[in-house]
Design an enzyme around this catalytic site. Structure first.
Site, PDB file in Angstrom:
ATOM      1  CG  ASP A  50     -17.534   0.451  -9.894  1.00 48.21           C
ATOM      2  OD1 ASP A  50     -18.733   0.696 -10.656  1.00 48.21           O
ATOM      3  OD2 ASP A  50     -17.573  -0.413  -8.940  1.00 48.21           O
ATOM      4  CE1 TYR A  55     -19.064  -2.763  -2.256  1.00 49.06           C
ATOM      5  CE2 TYR A  55     -17.886  -1.402  -4.006  1.00 49.06           C
ATOM      6  CZ  TYR A  55     -18.643  -2.495  -3.495  1.00 49.06           C
ATOM      7  OH  TYR A  55     -19.093  -3.424  -4.356  1.00 49.06           O
ATOM      8  CE  LYS A  80     -21.289  -1.213  -8.084  1.00 50.83           C
ATOM      9  NZ  LYS A  80     -20.117  -0.426  -7.772  1.00 50.83           N
ATOM     10  CG  HIS A 113     -24.672  -2.589  -4.477  1.00 51.80           C
ATOM     11  ND1 HIS A 113     -23.851  -1.870  -3.839  1.00 51.80           N
ATOM     12  CD2 HIS A 113     -23.916  -3.624  -5.092  1.00 51.80           C
ATOM     13  CE1 HIS A 113     -22.539  -2.501  -3.690  1.00 51.80           C
ATOM     14  NE2 HIS A 113     -22.756  -3.490  -4.433  1.00 51.80           N
TER      15      HIS A 113
END
Length: 307
Positions: A50, A55, A80, A113
């Site tokens: 995940d 990120y 996401k 998200h």
């Protein structure tokens, strides 16, 4: 028996897609480690990773999957869409970018998200409608195997389900979940509407590991507190994605299928005081409006290892 053959190690989503019950969470908080991802896949049998576009590690994860020797099609890969990318065209572009970085023509699970939108948006409901409709179209086109949301509360889920312009319910809702933050109303709503509940921060970002009740419970099972917390997730059929950048911790976190918590211990964990929230929705708006690039917390770090 692999995770997709063993019914104790996966759940079946509303569209009959199998999702591994235990996965490895990754983010830019606390760093990223390719060694941990490779270890998870090659040595520990994880088949669920995940992450999120925000990120900034999607390309690094693709490298780690290749290094592990595990075929891409065997890995349940979830990412996401960040709120700054919400919208008919921008969401489709963000999805294509994630596919490019993963070097994959499909994604197993694509999530919104947050239900928060940029402060410049004049019509939140319309933006979320357009964005979710784009995910429905990507699903219809076969680009994504399952679609869902993250951090959506009951009111947010209801908005999607009751919108006459939308045709699909989320298959997954990923929320913070540990004994000190157990959103029972969301879980009940998800169960009623056949939405798989998934928990992040199962270890409370390490802040709960020193709790005396948890430590005593772990001693009785000859397990770590982390293993007890993960097991609590799994016994409730909550998809669990603990994060670690240390291969030895990743290995320890997967050693949770050889014991069961008693009903009394499950009840004790179910009734912990609700005193810890790691990610407060009230604090998210400034992050959504943050102009810094994806993965900004990892800038100047070498993503091929833990440094």
């Amino acid at each position: 028996m692999d995770v997709y053959s063993d019914p104790t190690k996966h759940v079946v989503l509303s569209n009959n897609i199998k999702m591994p019950l235990l996965g490895l969470g990754t983010s830019h908080y606390g760093g990223y480690s390719a060694d941990a991802v490779v270890c998870a896949l090659r040595c520990c049998g994880y088949r669920h990773i995940d992450t999120a576009k925000r990120y900034g590690v999607e390309a690094a994860i693709a490298d780690a999957i290749q290094m592990s020797g595990v075929p891409r099609e065997d890995v349940f890969l979830a990412t996401k869409c960040w709120p700054a990318d919400y919208g008919k065209h921008s969401t489709r572009s963000a999805f294509a970018g994630s596919c490019d970085r993963f070097r994959s023509d499909f994604i197993d699970l694509y999530l919104l998200h947050w239900p928060v939108v940029p402060s410049t948006c004049e019509d939140r409901k319309q933006l979320l409608r357009d964005t979710w409709r784009t995910l429905e179209l990507l699903y219809d086109e076969g680009r994504v195997r399952s679609i869902g949301v993250s951090n959506f509360e009951v009111a947010d889920l209801t908005m999607l389900l009751e919108d006459p312009e939308l045709s699909m319910a989320p298959m997954v809702d990923q929320c913070e979940f540990h004994p000190f933050h157990n959103p029972q109303l969301i879980r009940d709503f998800c169960r009623l509407h056949n939405i798989q509940f998934e928990g992040f921060c199962p270890l409370g970002k390490g802040k709960v590991l020193g709790d005396a009740t948890l430590e005593e419970m772990a001693r009785r099972y000859n397990k770590s507190v982390a293993q007890v917390l993960i097991r609590w997730n799994l016994q409730q059929r909550v998809v669990c994605i603990p994060k670690s950048t240390k291969p030895e911790r990743v290995q320890q976190n997967c050693q949770v299928f050889d014991f069961q918590l008693t009903q009394d211990d499950m009840k004790t964990l179910d009734n912990f005081p609700q005193t810890l929230t790691i990610f407060d929705r009230a604090d998210i708006q400034h992050r959504v409006d943050n102009p810094l690039p994806d993965g900004y917390r990892l800038l100047n770090r070498n993503l091929t290892n833990g440094s």
